[in-house]
Design an enzyme around this catalytic site. Sequence first.
Site, mmCIF file in Angstrom:
data_model
loop_
_atom_site.group_PDB
_atom_site.id
_atom_site.type_symbol
_atom_site.label_atom_id
_atom_site.label_comp_id
_atom_site.label_asym_id
_atom_site.label_seq_id
_atom_site.Cartn_x
_atom_site.Cartn_y
_atom_site.Cartn_z
ATOM 1 N N ASP A 84 0.837 -1.216 0.000
ATOM 2 C CA ASP A 84 0.000 0.000 0.000
ATOM 3 C C ASP A 84 0.859 1.248 0.000
ATOM 4 O OD1 ASP A 84 0.773 -0.646 2.707
ATOM 5 O OD2 ASP A 84 -0.615 0.903 3.391
ATOM 6 N N GLU A 179 0.182 -1.124 5.688
ATOM 7 C CA GLU A 179 1.238 -0.676 6.605
ATOM 8 C C GLU A 179 1.062 0.794 6.922
ATOM 9 O OE1 GLU A 179 5.180 0.966 7.852
ATOM 10 O OE2 GLU A 179 3.945 1.558 6.184
HETATM 11 ZN ZN LIG Z 1 6.842 1.856 4.010
#
Ligand SMILES: [Zn+2]
Length: 412
Positions: A84, A179
């Site tokens: 992401d 994340e």
């Molecule tokens: Zn990162």
Amino acid sequence: MAQYETLLSRFIGYVKVNTRSDPDSTTIPSSPREVNFLKSIAEELTELGLSDIKTDPNSGYVTAVLPANDDGNTAPIGFLAHIDTADFNAENITPNIVKNYDGKSDINLSDDGQWTLKPSEFPALHNYTGDTLITTDGTTLLGADDKAGVAEIMTAMEYLLNHPDVKHGEIHVGFGPDEEIGTGADHFDAKGFGVKYAYTVDGGPLGELEYETFNAAQAVVTIQGKDVHTATAKGVMQNALQIGIDFHNQLPASDRPENTEGREGFFHLYKMTGTVDQAQLTYIIRDHDRQKFEDRKQQMRDIADKLNATLDEPRVKLVLTDQYYNMREVLEKDMTPVELAKKAMTDLDIEPVIYPVRGGTDGSKISFMGVPTPNLFAGGENMHSRYEYVSLQTMERAVDVILRITELNRQA
Ligand SMILES: [Zn+2]
């Protein structure tokens, strides 16, 4: 350096796909964009010829195994990256490739001249003389954080598959979502990953090696006031906003992000909403030192108690939630993965750059799930912004480091 011919095209292919995570979503992964991208990653792993390719329905992680081709006595090792991108425009990412950068010129990102990458503002550009830089067109981020890591791990696996003469133990790879919104690793099946040690390939410039992060908690302070007409407020009104200000003012002004650096921790008020009737203050608490971290939480409890004692009834409610811990606590017990990474870098004439991260990594959580997971450089600069860029040569060095670690792991 034709060694990793597919690295650049693979990376460019990845960054063009919008995989921005969504902090307001309740699904895992947080966005359908990520689900689609992870599907294409699973397909690529299949095409390359890795084994045991799985998509974990609980976490969204795609994992795969490169079977050992040595005598089978090497401990399995893992590499992880997140797919992401951060909270910044990621629509229609159109990367620019600057070949043979001279290390001193301004780089025009957009044709209209609105966005320029200048060494006067970003002196790290001087480190990239002669390199091929990949930049944005000024309207989006690049997503080298962490598509660089994804591309580097993938390219290293491809290299090993194409060079069966290079001996290695079992290598596990994992690619995960979310994340950037801080939740991706929460559902990761660390035990099921099947390795003793792993690395996230999610750091910044050449040489970064991180095994110390913050301890982290969130604090939500909710205050119930008593709203009456101002004309008749005397002795009756309890202004939730004022109580909130009183709460905040009892925290040390020196311990704020804008006043701290290095190993200094802080309380960070990042959201404040309210009326006379009710108010809410939301903080993050950060400290590298576990005891100081616990003390900070206690300090907040004490302030809430003290305030409540002065009010007509308990009006201040504090909810503390731990978010992640300093992975150093885990790694100190067995520094093998850190030592392997250090040696891999020095063997390759890369100077390891080690400092305590003022943040967390997926490894901060995964290390506490039983798989010690330091963080390796992936190459990106100016992450999370339109000024993000990465050097192809640094990405190649990251592939070198991954390969060298797998080699050293055989002797460990
Ligand atoms: Zn990162």
